[in-house]
Design a protein around this motif. Structure first.
Motif, mmCIF file in Angstrom:
data_model
loop_
_atom_site.group_PDB
_atom_site.id
_atom_site.type_symbol
_atom_site.label_atom_id
_atom_site.label_comp_id
_atom_site.label_asym_id
_atom_site.label_seq_id
_atom_site.Cartn_x
_atom_site.Cartn_y
_atom_site.Cartn_z
ATOM 1 N N TRP A 148 0.840 -1.149 -0.088
ATOM 2 C CA TRP A 148 0.119 -0.015 -0.008
ATOM 3 C C TRP A 148 0.884 1.224 0.040
ATOM 4 O O TRP A 148 0.521 2.179 -0.645
ATOM 5 N N ASN A 149 1.871 1.199 0.597
ATOM 6 C CA ASN A 149 2.747 2.331 0.803
ATOM 7 C C ASN A 149 3.402 2.800 -0.636
ATOM 8 O O ASN A 149 3.694 3.924 -0.873
ATOM 9 N N ASP A 150 3.560 1.495 -1.301
ATOM 10 C CA ASP A 150 4.184 1.912 -2.822
ATOM 11 C C ASP A 150 2.922 2.689 -3.550
ATOM 12 O O ASP A 150 3.406 3.506 -4.557
ATOM 13 N N LEU A 151 1.729 2.571 -3.468
ATOM 14 C CA LEU A 151 0.615 3.069 -4.271
ATOM 15 C C LEU A 151 0.615 4.450 -3.703
ATOM 16 O O LEU A 151 0.317 5.425 -4.326
ATOM 17 N N LEU A 152 0.714 4.885 -2.277
ATOM 18 C CA LEU A 152 0.568 5.967 -1.692
ATOM 19 C C LEU A 152 1.828 6.995 -2.387
ATOM 20 O O LEU A 152 1.657 8.063 -2.638
ATOM 21 N N LYS A 153 3.274 6.375 -2.574
ATOM 22 C CA LYS A 153 4.065 7.120 -3.282
ATOM 23 C C LYS A 153 3.837 7.387 -4.842
ATOM 24 O O LYS A 153 4.508 8.370 -5.082
ATOM 25 N N CYS A 154 2.998 6.984 -5.367
ATOM 26 C CA CYS A 154 2.719 7.418 -6.497
ATOM 27 C C CYS A 154 1.868 8.667 -6.861
ATOM 28 O O CYS A 154 1.867 9.209 -7.913
ATOM 29 N N GLU A 155 1.486 9.221 -5.609
ATOM 30 C CA GLU A 155 0.917 10.549 -5.654
ATOM 31 C C GLU A 155 1.740 11.664 -6.458
ATOM 32 O O GLU A 155 1.142 12.403 -7.210
ATOM 33 N N GLU A 156 2.938 11.528 -5.995
ATOM 34 C CA GLU A 156 3.802 12.621 -6.503
ATOM 35 C C GLU A 156 3.772 12.417 -8.097
ATOM 36 O O GLU A 156 3.827 13.419 -8.610
ATOM 37 N N CYS A 157 3.843 11.213 -8.564
ATOM 38 C CA CYS A 157 3.913 11.094 -10.119
ATOM 39 C C CYS A 157 2.720 11.661 -10.647
ATOM 40 O O CYS A 157 2.699 12.181 -11.608
ATOM 41 N N VAL A 158 1.425 11.367 -10.090
ATOM 42 C CA VAL A 158 0.257 11.529 -10.513
ATOM 43 C C VAL A 158 0.030 13.060 -10.626
ATOM 44 O O VAL A 158 -0.551 13.626 -11.589
ATOM 45 N N LEU A 159 0.641 13.922 -9.564
ATOM 46 C CA LEU A 159 0.180 15.136 -9.460
ATOM 47 C C LEU A 159 1.181 16.040 -10.033
ATOM 48 O O LEU A 159 0.917 17.244 -10.119
#
Length: 314
Positions: A142-153
């Motif tokens: 789950w933490n890896d999915l949370l880290k994807c926020e920077e990429c999306v934004l």
């Protein structure tokens, strides 16, 4: 097609045409009975699912089954080319349900085929539970999915507002709920009084809430309402009638699944679908402690705690 081949087909049709007409008439009669039985016994999401299964049956060349095992076996294989355990289980349960609510279908299926379906359902269900417990190759933390926020934004990556909305709904900040494809059937309304029926889900603008009526386990869990944070609301396109659309029409569940898979596979740089996300969310809490969190998470995923524990990878 050569003249000889055409003559051959015409001769075949001439001999078998009366039987084919009788067969199609029988199929039409049985399909009509099924539609009527489902309409009388089912509602909402279940009704849609069963109607789709009937449409699929109507396209199968060898239906009705006429109590024969071979057409049933062939139908199961052709209906699930990926040989997915859960899909097999779903098909078997659909056919068993049809047998229980439609006497004509039960007669066509035959006692032996019904027993085969019951046995297959038990096998597939058990195997599915065993498989769910095992860590899979494409499981993601789950933490890896949370880290994807920077990429999306990151504006340089040029993700659309709809992509960002999808990420925020499922990952962070989320709405304290992790549905399957149920955002696909979400209508945007101004106020609670605009809700006239419960055949879809709703985003209520003035209350900043989402209401879920139509989802897989709605018969068990009923209406679910969640607050929607402002940093999700800012990405909603209020020119739409539905939360997600394509060419001014709401998207279906299958299209939603494909969008989720395409987006999250891209940002995570590995295969990720809605099932992967739900397994990741479930595995945030270990089985040995934090029972209250486990129960809360199970409710947020719209399934039982038993099912929730099966989702958690070991």
């Amino acid at each position: 097609m050569t003249m000889s081949e055409q003559n051959g087909i015409e001769l075949l049709n001439k001999v078998f045409e009366p039987d084919w007409i009788t067969f199609k008439a029988l199929r039409y009669q049985l399909i009509s009975k099924l539609y009527k039985a489902v309409e009388e016994n089912c509602t909402g999401y279940t009704l849609i699912t069963y109607n789709n299964r009937i449409k699929h049956l109507d396209k199968f060349f060898n239906f009705p089954f006429k109590q024969d095992w071979l057409p049933l076996y062939t139908y199961l294989l052709q209906s699930n080319e990926s040989n997915n355990i859960n899909t097999y289980n779903c098909i078997c349960n659909n056919l068993l349900k049809f047998s229980s609510i439609c006497s004509e279908f039960k007669e066509d299926m035959g006692e032996h085929n019904i027993e085969r379906l019951k046995k297959l359902s038990a096998f597939f269900n058990t195997q599915s539970k065993i498989n769910q417990k095992k860590k899979r190759e494409n499981d993601i933390d789950w933490n890896d999915l949370l880290k994807c926020e920077e990429c999306v934004l990151n504006k340089l990556n040029k993700y659309s507002k709809e992509d960002i909305l999808l990420y925020k709904l499922y990952i962070t900040p989320g709405i304290n709920l992790l549905p399957r494809n149920d955002f696909a059937n979400m209508k945007i309304v101004n106020t609670l009084t605009d809700i006239k029926n419960k055949d879809c889900n709703y985003y209520i603008k003035d209350a900043k809430k989402m209401v879920f009526y139509e989802y897989k386990t709605s018969n068990k869990y009923g209406e679910i309402m969640r607050d929607v944070p402002d940093n999700i609301i800012e990405f909603i396109n209020f020119k739409n009638d539905y939360l997600f659309e394509w060419r001014n029409e709401k998207i279906n569940d299958n299209t939603m699944s494909k969008r989720i898979t395409k987006l999250f596979t891209k940002i995570a740089a590995r295969p990720v679908n809605i099932q992967t996300i739900r397994r990741s969310y479930s595995s945030r809490i270990t089985k040995s402690d934090k029972i209250i969190d486990i129960v809360d998470d199970a409710n947020n995923m719209m399934h039982s705690t038993t099912e929730h524990l099966h989702y958690q990878a070991e």
